[in-house]
Motif scaffolding. Sequence first.
Motif, PDB file in Angstrom:
ATOM      1  N   GLU A  23      -3.271 -18.480   1.798  1.00 17.16           N
ATOM      2  CA  GLU A  23      -4.448 -18.011   2.528  1.00 17.16           C
ATOM      3  C   GLU A  23      -4.343 -16.526   2.838  1.00 17.16           C
ATOM      4  N   ASP A  24      -3.146 -16.077   3.195  1.00 15.38           N
ATOM      5  CA  ASP A  24      -2.907 -14.666   3.484  1.00 15.38           C
ATOM      6  C   ASP A  24      -3.176 -13.815   2.246  1.00 15.38           C
ATOM      7  N   ARG A  25      -2.636 -14.231   1.126  1.00 11.87           N
ATOM      8  CA  ARG A  25      -2.832 -13.501  -0.135  1.00 11.87           C
ATOM      9  C   ARG A  25      -4.313 -13.474  -0.516  1.00 11.87           C
ATOM     10  N   ALA A  32      -9.451  -6.330  -0.761  1.00 10.66           N
ATOM     11  CA  ALA A  32      -9.271  -5.310  -1.802  1.00 10.66           C
ATOM     12  C   ALA A  32     -10.475  -5.270  -2.733  1.00 10.66           C
ATOM     13  N   ARG A  33     -10.955  -6.427  -3.130  1.00 11.52           N
ATOM     14  CA  ARG A  33     -12.108  -6.477  -4.038  1.00 11.52           C
ATOM     15  C   ARG A  33     -13.386  -5.998  -3.347  1.00 11.52           C
ATOM     16  N   LYS A  34     -13.593  -6.435  -2.104  1.00 17.18           N
ATOM     17  CA  LYS A  34     -14.806  -6.065  -1.367  1.00 17.18           C
ATOM     18  C   LYS A  34     -14.839  -4.562  -1.051  1.00 17.18           C
ATOM     19  N   ASN A  35     -13.745  -4.036  -0.549  1.00 14.65           N
ATOM     20  CA  ASN A  35     -13.733  -2.650  -0.072  1.00 14.65           C
ATOM     21  C   ASN A  35     -13.398  -1.606  -1.124  1.00 14.65           C
ATOM     22  N   PHE A  36     -12.704  -2.019  -2.209  1.00 15.34           N
ATOM     23  CA  PHE A  36     -12.246  -1.031  -3.185  1.00 15.34           C
ATOM     24  C   PHE A  36     -12.591  -1.387  -4.624  1.00 15.34           C
ATOM     25  N   GLY A  37     -13.172  -2.571  -4.840  1.00 15.87           N
ATOM     26  CA  GLY A  37     -13.556  -2.972  -6.190  1.00 15.87           C
ATOM     27  C   GLY A  37     -12.376  -3.156  -7.128  1.00 15.87           C
ATOM     28  N   MET A  38     -11.245  -3.563  -6.570  1.00 18.40           N
ATOM     29  CA  MET A  38     -10.049  -3.767  -7.384  1.00 18.40           C
ATOM     30  C   MET A  38      -9.231  -4.916  -6.830  1.00 18.40           C
ATOM     31  N   SER A  39      -8.314  -5.410  -7.650  1.00 19.28           N
ATOM     32  CA  SER A  39      -7.438  -6.496  -7.199  1.00 19.28           C
ATOM     33  C   SER A  39      -6.461  -5.959  -6.151  1.00 19.28           C
ATOM     34  N   LEU A  40      -5.808  -6.861  -5.473  1.00 16.85           N
ATOM     35  CA  LEU A  40      -4.808  -6.460  -4.490  1.00 16.85           C
ATOM     36  C   LEU A  40      -3.659  -5.719  -5.165  1.00 16.85           C
ATOM     37  N   ASN A  41      -3.244  -6.187  -6.329  1.00 15.21           N
ATOM     38  CA  ASN A  41      -2.170  -5.478  -7.059  1.00 15.21           C
ATOM     39  C   ASN A  41      -2.594  -4.060  -7.424  1.00 15.21           C
ATOM     40  N   GLU A  42      -3.828  -3.911  -7.897  1.00 11.42           N
ATOM     41  CA  GLU A  42      -4.340  -2.576  -8.235  1.00 11.42           C
ATOM     42  C   GLU A  42      -4.406  -1.693  -6.994  1.00 11.42           C
ATOM     43  N   PHE A  43      -4.865  -2.259  -5.877  1.00 12.08           N
ATOM     44  CA  PHE A  43      -4.921  -1.495  -4.626  1.00 12.08           C
ATOM     45  C   PHE A  43      -3.520  -1.040  -4.226  1.00 12.08           C
ATOM     46  N   THR A  44      -2.566  -1.954  -4.282  1.00 10.33           N
ATOM     47  CA  THR A  44      -1.194  -1.640  -3.871  1.00 10.33           C
ATOM     48  C   THR A  44      -0.620  -0.493  -4.704  1.00 10.33           C
ATOM     49  N   VAL A  62      -8.503   1.682   4.143  1.00  6.32           N
ATOM     50  CA  VAL A  62      -7.252   1.845   3.400  1.00  6.32           C
ATOM     51  C   VAL A  62      -6.073   1.514   4.313  1.00  6.32           C
ATOM     52  N   VAL A  63      -6.059   2.103   5.470  1.00  8.55           N
ATOM     53  CA  VAL A  63      -4.953   1.890   6.408  1.00  8.55           C
ATOM     54  C   VAL A  63      -4.880   0.424   6.842  1.00  8.55           C
ATOM     55  N   ALA A  64      -6.039  -0.173   7.141  1.00 11.64           N
ATOM     56  CA  ALA A  64      -6.054  -1.560   7.592  1.00 11.64           C
ATOM     57  C   ALA A  64      -5.440  -2.491   6.555  1.00 11.64           C
ATOM     58  N   LEU A  65      -5.800  -2.325   5.294  1.00 15.12           N
ATOM     59  CA  LEU A  65      -5.251  -3.187   4.246  1.00 15.12           C
ATOM     60  C   LEU A  65      -3.795  -2.823   3.951  1.00 15.12           C
ATOM     61  N   ALA A  66      -3.496  -1.553   3.897  1.00 18.53           N
ATOM     62  CA  ALA A  66      -2.114  -1.128   3.612  1.00 18.53           C
ATOM     63  C   ALA A  66      -1.147  -1.662   4.669  1.00 18.53           C
ATOM     64  N   MET A  67      -1.577  -1.705   5.919  1.00 18.55           N
ATOM     65  CA  MET A  67      -0.708  -2.197   6.984  1.00 18.55           C
ATOM     66  C   MET A  67      -0.427  -3.691   6.857  1.00 18.55           C
ATOM     67  N   MET A  68      -1.208  -4.388   6.062  1.00 18.27           N
ATOM     68  CA  MET A  68      -0.963  -5.814   5.828  1.00 18.27           C
ATOM     69  C   MET A  68       0.070  -6.042   4.728  1.00 18.27           C
ATOM     70  N   LEU A  69       0.436  -4.975   4.031  1.00 17.20           N
ATOM     71  CA  LEU A  69       1.376  -5.093   2.916  1.00 17.20           C
ATOM     72  C   LEU A  69       2.806  -4.943   3.418  1.00 17.20           C
ATOM     73  N   PRO A  70       3.715  -5.776   2.912  1.00 15.21           N
ATOM     74  CA  PRO A  70       5.128  -5.624   3.311  1.00 15.21           C
ATOM     75  C   PRO A  70       5.664  -4.231   2.998  1.00 15.21           C
ATOM     76  N   GLU A  71       5.181  -3.645   1.895  1.00 18.38           N
ATOM     77  CA  GLU A  71       5.646  -2.320   1.494  1.00 18.38           C
ATOM     78  C   GLU A  71       5.373  -1.258   2.557  1.00 18.38           C
ATOM     79  N   TYR A  72       4.306  -1.442   3.324  1.00 22.51           N
ATOM     80  CA  TYR A  72       3.962  -0.470   4.368  1.00 22.51           C
ATOM     81  C   TYR A  72       5.100  -0.355   5.385  1.00 22.51           C
ATOM     82  N   TRP A  73       5.735  -1.463   5.658  1.00 21.73           N
ATOM     83  CA  TRP A  73       6.741  -1.506   6.705  1.00 21.73           C
ATOM     84  C   TRP A  73       8.170  -1.315   6.191  1.00 21.73           C
ATOM     85  N   THR A  74       8.365  -1.429   4.877  1.00 26.10           N
ATOM     86  CA  THR A  74       9.721  -1.374   4.347  1.00 26.10           C
ATOM     87  C   THR A  74      10.028  -0.141   3.511  1.00 26.10           C
TER      88      THR A  74
END
Length: 75
Positions: A23-25, A32-44, A62-74
């Motif tokens: 559900e999270d994914r 990613a698709r709604k706000n940027f017209g791309m897949s989550l992998n493409e956004f990342t 951008v910030v809101a979605l990026a902060m949901m990514l593990p990469e943002y924190w690691t």
Amino acid sequence: MLTKPSEITDEDLPQGRMLTEEEDREMKEKLARKNFGMSLNEFTEAWKAGKFDNDRERHGKVVALAMMLPEYWTE
């Protein structure tokens, strides 16, 4: 009439639950698709490459979605 904190029960509080990994994914994928017209992998990949650095119009999204990514924190 005001309620004292000691009078509040679990039933009075909003109920929530944790999202499953699937559900999270799915939620992130939809954003990613709604706000940027791309897949989550493409956004990342675009985010990691700095392709949104000068995107003032969508900065908050951008910030809101990026902060949901593990990469943002690691990274």
